[in-house]
Design a protein around this motif. Structure first.
Motif, PDB file in Angstrom:
ATOM      1  N   ARG A   9       0.812  -1.213   0.000  1.00  0.00           N
ATOM      2  CA  ARG A   9       0.000   0.000   0.000  1.00  0.00           C
ATOM      3  C   ARG A   9       0.846   1.264   0.000  1.00  0.00           C
ATOM      4  N   ALA A  10       2.147   1.102   0.280  1.00  0.00           N
ATOM      5  CA  ALA A  10       3.022   2.270   0.345  1.00  0.00           C
ATOM      6  C   ALA A  10       4.425   1.880  -0.095  1.00  0.00           C
ATOM      7  N   VAL A  11       5.095   2.809  -0.778  1.00  0.00           N
ATOM      8  CA  VAL A  11       6.437   2.587  -1.297  1.00  0.00           C
ATOM      9  C   VAL A  11       7.366   3.615  -0.679  1.00  0.00           C
ATOM     10  N   LEU A  12       8.396   3.131   0.029  1.00  0.00           N
ATOM     11  CA  LEU A  12       9.361   4.011   0.679  1.00  0.00           C
ATOM     12  C   LEU A  12      10.723   3.861   0.019  1.00  0.00           C
ATOM     13  N   PHE A  13      11.411   4.966  -0.153  1.00  0.00           N
ATOM     14  CA  PHE A  13      12.691   4.970  -0.858  1.00  0.00           C
ATOM     15  C   PHE A  13      13.796   5.562   0.001  1.00  0.00           C
ATOM     16  N   GLY A 108      -2.473   5.292  -6.829  1.00  0.00           N
ATOM     17  CA  GLY A 108      -3.077   5.575  -5.540  1.00  0.00           C
ATOM     18  C   GLY A 108      -2.286   5.070  -4.353  1.00  0.00           C
ATOM     19  N   LEU A 109      -1.004   4.730  -4.589  1.00  0.00           N
ATOM     20  CA  LEU A 109      -0.151   4.258  -3.508  1.00  0.00           C
ATOM     21  C   LEU A 109       0.497   5.451  -2.806  1.00  0.00           C
ATOM     22  N   ALA A 110       0.642   5.324  -1.498  1.00  0.00           N
ATOM     23  CA  ALA A 110       1.399   6.328  -0.759  1.00  0.00           C
ATOM     24  C   ALA A 110       2.884   6.098  -1.002  1.00  0.00           C
ATOM     25  N   ILE A 161       2.422   7.961   7.435  1.00  0.00           N
ATOM     26  CA  ILE A 161       1.553   7.801   6.258  1.00  0.00           C
ATOM     27  C   ILE A 161       0.398   6.855   6.541  1.00  0.00           C
ATOM     28  N   ALA A 162       0.280   6.438   7.808  1.00  0.00           N
ATOM     29  CA  ALA A 162      -0.863   5.647   8.285  1.00  0.00           C
ATOM     30  C   ALA A 162      -1.006   4.309   7.564  1.00  0.00           C
ATOM     31  N   ALA A 164       0.471   0.129   7.876  1.00  0.00           N
ATOM     32  CA  ALA A 164       1.199  -0.859   8.667  1.00  0.00           C
ATOM     33  C   ALA A 164       2.522  -1.178   7.983  1.00  0.00           C
ATOM     34  N   PRO A 165       3.581  -1.428   8.736  1.00  0.00           N
ATOM     35  CA  PRO A 165       4.871  -1.740   8.121  1.00  0.00           C
ATOM     36  C   PRO A 165       4.800  -2.892   7.121  1.00  0.00           C
ATOM     37  N   GLU A 166       3.989  -3.897   7.437  1.00  0.00           N
ATOM     38  CA  GLU A 166       3.927  -5.055   6.535  1.00  0.00           C
ATOM     39  C   GLU A 166       3.263  -4.740   5.201  1.00  0.00           C
ATOM     40  N   SER A 167       2.623  -3.577   5.090  1.00  0.00           N
ATOM     41  CA  SER A 167       2.036  -3.177   3.808  1.00  0.00           C
ATOM     42  C   SER A 167       2.942  -2.207   3.052  1.00  0.00           C
ATOM     43  N   CYS A 168       4.161  -2.001   3.585  1.00  0.00           N
ATOM     44  CA  CYS A 168       5.115  -1.087   2.955  1.00  0.00           C
ATOM     45  C   CYS A 168       6.272  -1.860   2.326  1.00  0.00           C
ATOM     46  N   ILE A 169       6.850  -1.266   1.309  1.00  0.00           N
ATOM     47  CA  ILE A 169       8.041  -1.812   0.673  1.00  0.00           C
ATOM     48  C   ILE A 169       9.125  -0.735   0.729  1.00  0.00           C
ATOM     49  N   TYR A 170      10.368  -1.167   0.947  1.00  0.00           N
ATOM     50  CA  TYR A 170      11.460  -0.191   1.040  1.00  0.00           C
ATOM     51  C   TYR A 170      12.525  -0.505   0.011  1.00  0.00           C
TER      52      TYR A 170
END
Length: 224
Positions: A9-13, A108-110, A161-162, A164-170
């Motif tokens: 749900r979210a992409v972190l760089f 629509g991804l954070a 960004i509200a 959960a960590p498990e829905s994020c990719i880094y």
């Protein structure tokens, strides 16, 4: 390991070496210290592999100085001032990054940035780059009480960004990025086009996936 993009749900760089090719500015700043001492500037190729090690690496290449040296702290500040004077003059986004960020936004991804760069440098840089205006979060090396490879910066980004960590990719170009992602409970992607130093293969970092260009991430996440 393998990547599962269905739950993302979210992409972190990471910033340097992942989104931004900042090696030209950092190498230019390091060369200013050499020039001030009557030394010839070194080719950018000398600095580029070690950009991920920050001032420590730049000073070692430029002047042969290590953190154990008595004048290291004063030289580090001299380097920082030189860098502030040229930030953004020579840096550029890696090819494919603008399209990637637009695709993430369209889906629509954070998304956001988690860097070990201190806010003193990261915030002005991020504010200057129009493509970063849609970022939902910026976590710097001094935002939390720990920097990567500790998971705290990634947890803080997920919190802001509200998601959960498990829905994020880094995504990052250093082993500490993978270590932080794993410790935070996030999926990890190694950017093999970044500043890898002396690493022979990023597979040793046990990422969930490896990309050789920003476009690869677009394909990997099914954003085409």
């Amino acid at each position: 390991m393998s990547l599962s993009h269905t739950s993302i749900r979210a992409v972190l760089f990471d910033l340097d070496g992942t989104l931004l090719d900042s090696a030209p500015d950092l190498g230019f700043a390091a060369n200013q210290l050499r020039i001030a001492r009557g030394l010839q500037a070194l080719p950018q190729s000398h600095y580029r592999p070690f950009v991920g090690t920050g001032a420590r690496g730049m000073l070692r290449i430029a002047l042969g100085v290590t953190p154990e040296a008595g004048d290291f702290e004063s030289l580090k500040e001299e380097f920082f001032v030189a860098y502030e004077r040229c930030m953004g003059l020579h840096s550029r986004l890696f090819d494919g990054v603008p399209a990637l960020l637009q695709a993430i936004h369209n889906q629509g991804l954070a998304w956001g940035i988690v860097t070990n760069k201190s806010e003193r440098f990261a915030l002005p840089i991020v504010r200057k780059i129009a493509e970063f205006s849609s970022a939902g979060v910026l976590i710097c090396g001094d935002t939390t009480s720990h920097a990567k490879p500790h998971p705290m910066p990634l947890w803080e980004a997920a919190k802001r960004i509200a998601h959960a960590p498990e829905s994020c990719i880094y995504i990052g170009d250093d082993e500490r990025d993978m270590l932080a992602a794993h410790a935070a409970g996030m999926q990890s992607v190694a950017a093999a086009y970044g500043y890898l130093g002396s690493v022979d293969s990023v597979q040793a970092w046990n990422p969930h996936a490896v990309i050789n260009s920003p476009q690869d991430l677009t394909d990997l996440l099914g954003l085409n």
